[in-house]
Motif scaffolding. Sequence first.
Motif, short mmCIF file in Angstrom:
data_model
loop_
_atom_site.label_atom_id
_atom_site.label_comp_id
_atom_site.label_asym_id
_atom_site.label_seq_id
_atom_site.Cartn_x
_atom_site.Cartn_y
_atom_site.Cartn_z
N GLU A 165 0.81 -1.22 0.00
CA GLU A 165 0.00 0.00 0.00
C GLU A 165 0.84 1.27 0.00
O GLU A 165 0.29 2.37 -0.11
N TRP A 166 2.15 1.13 0.11
CA TRP A 166 3.01 2.32 0.15
C TRP A 166 3.24 2.82 -1.27
O TRP A 166 3.74 2.10 -2.14
N GLU A 167 2.86 4.07 -1.52
CA GLU A 167 3.02 4.66 -2.84
C GLU A 167 4.34 5.40 -2.99
O GLU A 167 4.87 5.49 -4.09
N MET A 200 -0.29 9.53 7.73
CA MET A 200 1.08 9.70 8.21
C MET A 200 1.65 8.41 8.79
O MET A 200 2.86 8.27 8.93
N HIS A 201 0.78 7.48 9.12
CA HIS A 201 1.23 6.24 9.75
C HIS A 201 1.47 5.12 8.73
O HIS A 201 1.81 4.01 9.12
N CYS A 202 1.27 5.40 7.46
CA CYS A 202 1.53 4.40 6.44
C CYS A 202 3.04 4.24 6.28
O CYS A 202 3.75 5.23 6.03
N ALA A 203 3.55 3.02 6.44
CA ALA A 203 4.98 2.77 6.45
C ALA A 203 5.42 2.09 5.15
O ALA A 203 4.62 1.53 4.41
N MET A 204 6.72 2.14 4.92
CA MET A 204 7.28 1.53 3.71
C MET A 204 7.37 0.02 3.83
O MET A 204 7.33 -0.69 2.82
N PHE A 205 7.51 -0.48 5.07
CA PHE A 205 7.73 -1.91 5.26
C PHE A 205 6.72 -2.45 6.27
O PHE A 205 6.18 -1.71 7.10
N GLU A 241 2.39 -2.69 10.13
CA GLU A 241 3.24 -1.72 9.46
C GLU A 241 4.35 -1.26 10.40
O GLU A 241 4.12 -1.06 11.60
N MET A 242 5.53 -1.08 9.86
CA MET A 242 6.69 -0.66 10.66
C MET A 242 6.72 0.87 10.71
O MET A 242 7.55 1.54 10.09
#
Length: 300
Positions: free
Chosen positions: A98-100, A114-119, A127-128
């Motif tokens: 889900e990370w764009e 803001m809490h969407c993480a890359m990993f 989510e990390m």
Amino acid sequence: MGCDGGTIPKRHELVKGPKKVEKVDKNAQLAAKWKYCALSQEKLRRPIVSCELGRIYNKAAVIEYLLDKTAERPNTEVASHIRGMKDMKELNLTDNPEWEGERRNAKGDRYEDMHCAMFICPVVGLEMNGKHRFCYLQTCGCVFSDRALKEVKTEICHKCGDPFKEEDIVVLNGTKEEMEKLREKMEERRAQAKSKKPKRNKVAETASKLSESKDATGTSPVDLPGGRPAQNGSESGQSAVAGPSGSSSSSKGAKPSAAKRSIQETEKSEAFKSLFTTHSSAKRTKAQMSNWVTHTPYHF
């Protein structure tokens, strides 16, 4: 000055009270730890590494720091315990679908999480982003959430299958207490490594002393079958070395002369001899020879 025109000042305008303590935004603090390099303060980009204390770095930034420690950089205290790349471990992270990232258009016309993480955690899917506790294994570098390690208890890595122990688990961006415990473990490991190094040096010193003694006195004497030692340069030593081979100095001298004999002198058939240029059939007459012919022609 002021207060003209019938204006009435208020108390907070005339009396200056104590300054309010500025509070750090928690979301910004978490983003700085989990989305940016702890040394260069740049966005995390693969390859990503971590130290023994659980801080996250860009590998390129750590290499630049190790190559030139005299350069003026911010946050050098964060990497003061790093001696080399052996103290770092490259992390095996799982991408968040889900990370764009940079593909999204930041126009401000939609809600940005803001809490969407890359990993994410490959087992539980968390989510990390700093809200959940994450760890990595020093054996393989795979990253998991603490919930996954507690719920699925095993001694084998969930992702790559390598075995590990509880001592190999390192918490990423832990609290001060966790960082102090990790620092104590790091100092213990380094002290044990230093205590083992002198033993290896002693073995190397003994080996060097033995080699020096051999060079000074010559090679070690060879015991003859009769029980008397044969020294270097003695006739008995030469005979002992030459005995097993079954050849003497005179026989060795005869071999080169035998090797220099031409093929025509050997006892071979004429068909075998005709294969070589030294045979009479390979020689030309003066009428057949021309100016461009080489000294030993291989064809007619």
